[in-house]
Design a protein around this motif. Structure first.
Motif, short mmCIF file in Angstrom:
data_model
loop_
_atom_site.label_atom_id
_atom_site.label_comp_id
_atom_site.label_asym_id
_atom_site.label_seq_id
_atom_site.Cartn_x
_atom_site.Cartn_y
_atom_site.Cartn_z
N LYS A 32 0.84 -1.20 0.00
CA LYS A 32 0.00 0.00 0.00
C LYS A 32 0.87 1.25 0.00
N LEU A 33 1.89 1.27 0.84
CA LEU A 33 2.80 2.40 0.91
C LEU A 33 3.57 2.59 -0.39
N ARG A 34 3.98 1.48 -1.01
CA ARG A 34 4.72 1.57 -2.27
C ARG A 34 3.84 2.10 -3.40
N PHE A 35 2.58 1.64 -3.48
CA PHE A 35 1.66 2.18 -4.48
C PHE A 35 1.45 3.68 -4.26
N LEU A 36 1.28 4.07 -3.02
CA LEU A 36 1.08 5.48 -2.69
C LEU A 36 2.30 6.31 -3.11
N ASP A 37 3.49 5.83 -2.79
CA ASP A 37 4.71 6.56 -3.14
C ASP A 37 4.92 6.65 -4.65
N CYS A 38 4.65 5.56 -5.36
CA CYS A 38 4.77 5.60 -6.82
C CYS A 38 3.79 6.61 -7.41
N GLY A 39 2.57 6.65 -6.89
CA GLY A 39 1.59 7.62 -7.36
C GLY A 39 2.01 9.05 -7.09
N VAL A 40 2.57 9.29 -5.91
CA VAL A 40 3.04 10.64 -5.56
C VAL A 40 4.16 11.07 -6.50
N VAL A 41 5.10 10.19 -6.77
CA VAL A 41 6.21 10.55 -7.66
C VAL A 41 5.68 10.88 -9.05
N LEU A 42 4.79 10.04 -9.59
CA LEU A 42 4.25 10.30 -10.92
C LEU A 42 3.46 11.60 -10.97
N MET A 43 2.63 11.85 -9.97
CA MET A 43 1.81 13.07 -9.98
C MET A 43 2.66 14.32 -9.89
N PHE A 44 3.58 14.37 -8.94
CA PHE A 44 4.39 15.58 -8.78
C PHE A 44 5.33 15.79 -9.95
N ALA A 45 5.91 14.72 -10.47
CA ALA A 45 6.81 14.88 -11.62
C ALA A 45 6.05 15.38 -12.84
N SER A 46 4.84 14.88 -13.06
CA SER A 46 4.07 15.34 -14.22
C SER A 46 3.59 16.78 -14.04
N ILE A 47 3.26 17.16 -12.83
CA ILE A 47 2.88 18.55 -12.59
C ILE A 47 4.07 19.48 -12.84
N LEU A 48 5.25 19.08 -12.37
CA LEU A 48 6.44 19.90 -12.61
C LEU A 48 6.75 20.00 -14.09
N LEU A 49 6.54 18.94 -14.84
CA LEU A 49 6.78 18.99 -16.28
C LEU A 49 5.82 19.97 -16.96
N ARG A 50 4.57 19.97 -16.55
CA ARG A 50 3.61 20.91 -17.13
C ARG A 50 3.95 22.35 -16.76
#
Length: 96
Positions: A37-55
């Motif tokens: 559960k923690l790993r899924f949450l962390d992977c989601g956080v990395v993807l969301m923040f990285a994509s926001i920074l790219l935009r």
């Protein structure tokens, strides 16, 4: 209509955001094992923040206060999530 590199990057970032939100939601409603559960949450956080920074980098308007806040706070959340992913990557005693 041709697709340039910026448009492609923004489109891919939206797909990454959707995957990140999906992983984040799955960590809350679908996964029962605490470490997974923690790993899924962390992977989601990395993807969301990285994509926001790219935009933010790809936008053609001046940066707002929200953009500046994300530029400074986003890497902190990404680093924390990657650190936790590294800490939970090893084999668990007696686990799968």
């Amino acid at each position: 209509m041709t697709l340039d590199a910026v448009q492609l990057a923004v489109a891919v970032s939206w797909v990454a955001t959707a995957i990140g939100i999906g992983l984040w939601l799955w960590s809350w409603v679908g996964e029962k094992d605490a470490i997974r559960k923690l790993r899924f949450l962390d992977c989601g956080v990395v993807l969301m923040f990285a994509s926001i920074l790219l935009r933010i980098v790809a936008q053609d308007r001046p940066m707002s206060v929200w953009d500046w806040a994300m530029v400074f706070l986003g890497p902190l959340f990404i680093a924390a999530a990657l650190w936790r992913l590294a800490r939970t990557a090893g084999p668990r005693p007696g686990g799968r």
